[in-house]
Design a protein around this motif. Structure first.
Motif, PDB file in Angstrom:
ATOM      1  N   SER A 163      21.470  59.865  58.768  1.00  0.00           N
ATOM      2  CA  SER A 163      21.061  60.744  57.833  1.00  0.00           C
ATOM      3  C   SER A 163      22.090  61.963  57.566  1.00  0.00           C
ATOM      4  N   ILE A 164      22.389  62.320  56.242  1.00  0.00           N
ATOM      5  CA  ILE A 164      23.452  63.413  55.970  1.00  0.00           C
ATOM      6  C   ILE A 164      22.665  64.369  55.543  1.00  0.00           C
ATOM      7  N   PRO A 165      23.243  65.712  55.507  1.00  0.00           N
ATOM      8  CA  PRO A 165      22.719  67.103  54.988  1.00  0.00           C
ATOM      9  C   PRO A 165      22.057  66.461  53.584  1.00  0.00           C
ATOM     10  N   SER A 166      20.787  66.919  53.455  1.00  0.00           N
ATOM     11  CA  SER A 166      20.122  66.673  52.196  1.00  0.00           C
ATOM     12  C   SER A 166      20.825  67.384  51.014  1.00  0.00           C
ATOM     13  N   THR A 167      21.542  68.578  51.488  1.00  0.00           N
ATOM     14  CA  THR A 167      22.058  69.426  50.276  1.00  0.00           C
ATOM     15  C   THR A 167      23.144  68.774  49.364  1.00  0.00           C
ATOM     16  N   ILE A 168      23.396  67.734  50.006  1.00  0.00           N
ATOM     17  CA  ILE A 168      24.557  66.967  49.159  1.00  0.00           C
ATOM     18  C   ILE A 168      23.757  65.543  48.570  1.00  0.00           C
ATOM     19  N   MET A 169      22.444  65.609  48.698  1.00  0.00           N
ATOM     20  CA  MET A 169      22.060  64.327  48.043  1.00  0.00           C
ATOM     21  C   MET A 169      21.862  64.388  46.633  1.00  0.00           C
ATOM     22  N   GLN A 170      21.938  63.364  45.925  1.00  0.00           N
ATOM     23  CA  GLN A 170      21.388  63.340  44.578  1.00  0.00           C
ATOM     24  C   GLN A 170      20.361  62.483  44.257  1.00  0.00           C
ATOM     25  N   HIS A 171      19.582  62.308  43.261  1.00  0.00           N
ATOM     26  CA  HIS A 171      18.822  61.167  43.024  1.00  0.00           C
ATOM     27  C   HIS A 171      19.061  60.256  41.919  1.00  0.00           C
ATOM     28  N   LYS A 172      18.290  59.142  42.137  1.00  0.00           N
ATOM     29  CA  LYS A 172      18.509  58.203  41.092  1.00  0.00           C
ATOM     30  C   LYS A 172      17.855  58.456  39.666  1.00  0.00           C
ATOM     31  N   ASN A 173      18.406  58.045  38.580  1.00  0.00           N
ATOM     32  CA  ASN A 173      17.811  58.161  37.321  1.00  0.00           C
ATOM     33  C   ASN A 173      18.636  57.376  36.399  1.00  0.00           C
ATOM     34  N   ASP A 174      17.830  56.914  35.205  1.00  0.00           N
ATOM     35  CA  ASP A 174      18.678  56.191  34.429  1.00  0.00           C
ATOM     36  C   ASP A 174      18.751  56.656  32.931  1.00  0.00           C
ATOM     37  N   LYS A 175      19.806  57.718  32.980  1.00  0.00           N
ATOM     38  CA  LYS A 175      20.239  58.175  31.713  1.00  0.00           C
ATOM     39  C   LYS A 175      21.351  57.501  31.093  1.00  0.00           C
ATOM     40  N   GLN A 176      21.638  57.844  29.875  1.00  0.00           N
ATOM     41  CA  GLN A 176      22.754  57.330  29.122  1.00  0.00           C
ATOM     42  C   GLN A 176      23.849  57.975  29.654  1.00  0.00           C
ATOM     43  N   SER A 206      15.579  58.219  60.974  1.00  0.00           N
ATOM     44  CA  SER A 206      16.947  58.928  60.694  1.00  0.00           C
ATOM     45  C   SER A 206      16.786  60.425  61.240  1.00  0.00           C
ATOM     46  N   LYS A 207      17.910  61.118  61.344  1.00  0.00           N
ATOM     47  CA  LYS A 207      17.620  62.245  61.763  1.00  0.00           C
ATOM     48  C   LYS A 207      17.325  63.302  60.793  1.00  0.00           C
ATOM     49  N   SER A 208      16.491  64.054  60.724  1.00  0.00           N
ATOM     50  CA  SER A 208      15.757  65.149  59.852  1.00  0.00           C
ATOM     51  C   SER A 208      16.819  66.105  59.477  1.00  0.00           C
ATOM     52  N   THR A 209      17.033  66.696  58.138  1.00  0.00           N
ATOM     53  CA  THR A 209      17.916  67.685  58.082  1.00  0.00           C
ATOM     54  C   THR A 209      17.305  68.515  57.158  1.00  0.00           C
ATOM     55  N   ASN A 210      17.856  69.901  57.090  1.00  0.00           N
ATOM     56  CA  ASN A 210      17.179  71.031  56.558  1.00  0.00           C
ATOM     57  C   ASN A 210      17.877  70.952  55.131  1.00  0.00           C
ATOM     58  N   ASN A 211      16.731  71.015  54.196  1.00  0.00           N
ATOM     59  CA  ASN A 211      17.261  71.102  52.895  1.00  0.00           C
ATOM     60  C   ASN A 211      18.064  72.243  52.606  1.00  0.00           C
ATOM     61  N   SER A 212      19.038  72.362  51.742  1.00  0.00           N
ATOM     62  CA  SER A 212      20.026  73.339  51.405  1.00  0.00           C
ATOM     63  C   SER A 212      20.404  74.326  52.505  1.00  0.00           C
ATOM     64  N   ASP A 213      20.753  73.482  53.589  1.00  0.00           N
ATOM     65  CA  ASP A 213      21.142  74.494  54.865  1.00  0.00           C
ATOM     66  C   ASP A 213      22.806  74.330  54.695  1.00  0.00           C
ATOM     67  N   ARG A 214      23.416  75.515  54.458  1.00  0.00           N
ATOM     68  CA  ARG A 214      24.701  75.592  54.371  1.00  0.00           C
ATOM     69  C   ARG A 214      25.446  75.237  55.698  1.00  0.00           C
ATOM     70  N   HIS A 215      24.844  75.868  56.721  1.00  0.00           N
ATOM     71  CA  HIS A 215      25.250  75.694  58.013  1.00  0.00           C
ATOM     72  C   HIS A 215      25.477  74.273  58.315  1.00  0.00           C
ATOM     73  N   GLU A 216      24.491  73.460  57.930  1.00  0.00           N
ATOM     74  CA  GLU A 216      24.483  72.041  58.259  1.00  0.00           C
ATOM     75  C   GLU A 216      25.864  71.241  57.279  1.00  0.00           C
ATOM     76  N   THR A 217      25.944  71.775  56.183  1.00  0.00           N
ATOM     77  CA  THR A 217      26.972  71.000  55.496  1.00  0.00           C
ATOM     78  C   THR A 217      28.406  71.339  56.161  1.00  0.00           C
ATOM     79  N   LYS A 218      28.327  72.724  56.649  1.00  0.00           N
ATOM     80  CA  LYS A 218      29.569  73.083  57.328  1.00  0.00           C
ATOM     81  C   LYS A 218      29.966  72.151  58.568  1.00  0.00           C
ATOM     82  N   GLU A 219      28.939  72.050  59.210  1.00  0.00           N
ATOM     83  CA  GLU A 219      28.903  71.191  60.386  1.00  0.00           C
ATOM     84  C   GLU A 219      29.452  69.684  60.173  1.00  0.00           C
TER      85      GLU A 219
END
Ligand code: GTP
Ligand code: MG
Length: 550
Positions: free
Chosen positions: A23-36, A247-260
């Motif tokens: 798993s990767i830091p959830s701060t960088i995750m995006q969701h699916k959607n079906d827009k034009q 998977s490993k849990s990650t802390n939402n919007s954790d800047r520290h995790e993104t840096k790591e």
């Protein structure tokens, strides 16, 4: 509100099987959607698909074309081949019609014996001296595009072209045409993103590497840096599925995790990915980035992770660039002017960078009633335009400019590029920067909400100033250079010198085509004295890459 860029960008991409899921830091995750899709989204899908069907092959010279074509066409139909030369090495980018051909070529390739860490990728070496028997079937040969698309025209060539132009407007168009990114450069930029994605997807499921910034917003010029962002995609939870991955849990919007996370990627890039040189970790900036040089194209790259806003910003800038044919040439000439006047620099510091400089041009064009404000673009947005970046930043604005009411299409201003360039300098030479800030969102100047020397509101995050780093000294230099530019344009005379029109602004001379020494001309210094000395204090903060909140 969540909108997924990623799903759109998945179409047609090949994926090497991942060996493990992490798993990767959830701060960088995006969701699916079906827009034009917007214009830029469609272009990105097309370019990503092209990159997946392409191989970058190092060859002895462009003469290797026949042999390489004969060899590669065993694996499938070839659509195009593009040769370029960089860093004493020759490369051919081979584009196949079908993605399957890529896998077949790669399965037939081998590792060099001396390889310590064997790594498969879409960058290969066509060994010199191999005998290649011609193809039996009559496959039509793909044309070889021998392009110096990655090479900047020499000063001498540029000088000649500009000197012979018929008008200043003509010069601006010539400059734009010589400076803008070629098709090959765009292909290579997407290929670089794909190359990294191939590696990272072996570690992480559903990860994308997308280019953004001037490489794709239409304001890029040859040799500009390549901005990349890592965007993973979250699979929607299927309630009927019984087995789920650990998977490993990650802390939402954790800047520290993104840096790591970026720190780990930087190590991988430095030690294992061929062609990646000079990896630098800039993890303390507001947007942490990994800087590196990509040796196969000699391109400076920045890789970030939590940066969907920058992608939407790219879309906004691209949209503005699409609205009128004069916008991109004007932005390019002003970017080149700023670089040649040493107002911008590749090194971060107290000076303005190309992004806020572009906002200055767009704002000026709003005042000229050539571009609408972002407020208008938001007002006429529809459900299809809803986008949301990290931390809930609303990046919704009208994507389809055809849906803009005629009143805001502003067809009445038909000023020439020459007039617009002159007026740009005039507008900012007298702008009251001490009292007012620039706001693309409102489309009008606003009372400065901060003590920064220069305030340009971030269009998507209005509490931020994209010029927080700019010192008063640098602002004054900008102002004085606009005075110089006005003077230069007013006094230009083709008959009397080797340099006329924008050549003087860009310090290009047809005589020896050398850069002239920076000189102080009339009208330059007055403004500097108008600002009190203590205003310097707040300006000396370097924000590295992106702005910091007030
Ligand atoms: P060049 O690389 O100089 O050709 O221009 P660029 O437009 O690509 O600028 P840069 O590489 O500095 O940044 C890439 C993109 O990141 C920009 O186009 C913006 O979308 C975004 N960006 C850059 N600077 C800032 C900033 O200060 N604030 C915010 N919010 N976004 C920025
Ligand atoms: Mg850039």
């Amino acid at each position: 509100l969540n909108h997924c860029y990623c799903k759109k960008f998945t179409m047609g991409t090949s994926r090497l099987k991942s060996r493990s899921r992490t798993s990767i830091p959830s701060t960088i995750m995006q969701h699916k959607n079906d827009k034009q899709e917007s214009i830029l989204e469609t272009e990105i899908v097309k370019r990503r698909n092209q990159a997946c069907r392409s191989l970058l092959i190092q060859v002895h010279s462009s003469k290797s074309y026949n042999d390489l074509h004969n060899y590669c066409s065993r694996f499938g139909h070839i659509l195009s081949m593009h040769h370029y030369y960089t860093n004493d090495q020759n490369f051919i980018l081979v584009e196949f019609t079908n993605m399957m051909s890529i896998n077949e070529v790669m399965s037939s390739a081998s590792f060099m014996n001396r390889d310590i860490i064997p790594i498969k990728s879409s960058i290969l070496w066509f060994r010199k001296g191999q005998i290649v028997t011609p193809q039996k079937d009559n496959q039509k040969k793909a044309s070889l595009f021998v392009e110096n698309g990655c090479v900047l025209p020499t000063k001498k060539e540029t000088a000649k072209l500009l000197y012979n132009a018929k008008s200043i407007s003509g010069q601006i168009i010539i400059l734009y045409e010589t400076m803008k990114l070629s098709d090959l450069e765009v292909r290579l930029r997407f290929h670089t993103a794909h190359y990294l994605e191939q590696y990272f997807s072996r570690l992480f499921e559903n990860i994308k590497v997308l280019p953004f910034g001037s490489s794709i917003n239409g304001f890029g010029r040859k040799r500009c840096d390549l901005d990349l962002v890592l965007v993973p995609e979250i699979e929607e939870v299927n309630i009927y599925v019984i087995l789920v991955f650990h998977s490993k849990s990650t802390n939402n919007s954790d800047r520290h995790e993104t840096k790591e996370f970026l720190g780990i990627l930087a190590n991988i890039m430095q030690h294992f990915i061929p062609g990646i040189l000079n990896v630098r970790r800039i993890l303390e900036a507001r947007v942490p980035i990994i800087k590196f040089c990509y040796d196969y194209t000699r391109t400076e790259c920045d890789l970030s992770a939590t940066n969907m806003t920058a992608i939407y910003m790219t879309e906004l800038l691209n949209l503005y660039g699409e609205m009128d044919w004069r916008i991109r040439p004007l932005v390019i000439v002003i970017r080149v002017w700023a670089k040649n006047q040493e107002l911008t620099s590749d090194i971060p510091g107290h000076w303005i960078t190309n992004f806020p400089l572009t906002l200055l041009v767009l704002f000026f064009l709003q005042q000229k009633k050539i571009l609408p404000s972002l407020k208008i673009l938001k007002l006429y947005s529809s459900r299809d335009d809803i986008r949301c970046a990290e931390n809930g930043i609303d990046c919704t604005f009208l994507r389809n400019i055809n849906k803009l009411p005629p009143d805001y299409k502003y067809k009445t201003n038909q000023d020439s590029l020459e007039t617009l360039l002159y007026d740009f300098f005039e507008y900012y030479s007298t702008f009251d920067f001490q009292t007012y800030g620039i706001c693309i969102r409102e489309g009008m100047q606003i009372r400065k909400p901060s003590h920064s020397a220069l305030h340009i509101t971030n269009p998507l995050e209005t509490t931020l100033n994209v010029c927080k780093n700019v010192s008063l000294h640098e602002l004054n230099r900008i102002i004085s250079k606009t005075h110089d530019a006005i003077y230069a344009l007013e006094t230009t005379n083709k008959l009397e010198s080797n340099s006329w029109g924008i050549m003087t602004l860009l310090k290009i001379n047809n005589g020896n085509a050398e850069l002239k020494k920076s000189s102080t001309t009339k009208g330059q210094t007055e403004k500097i004295k108008e600002y009190p000395k203590d205003s310097y204090e707040n300006s000396y903060k370097i924000s590295d890459k992106f702005e910091v909140s007030e």
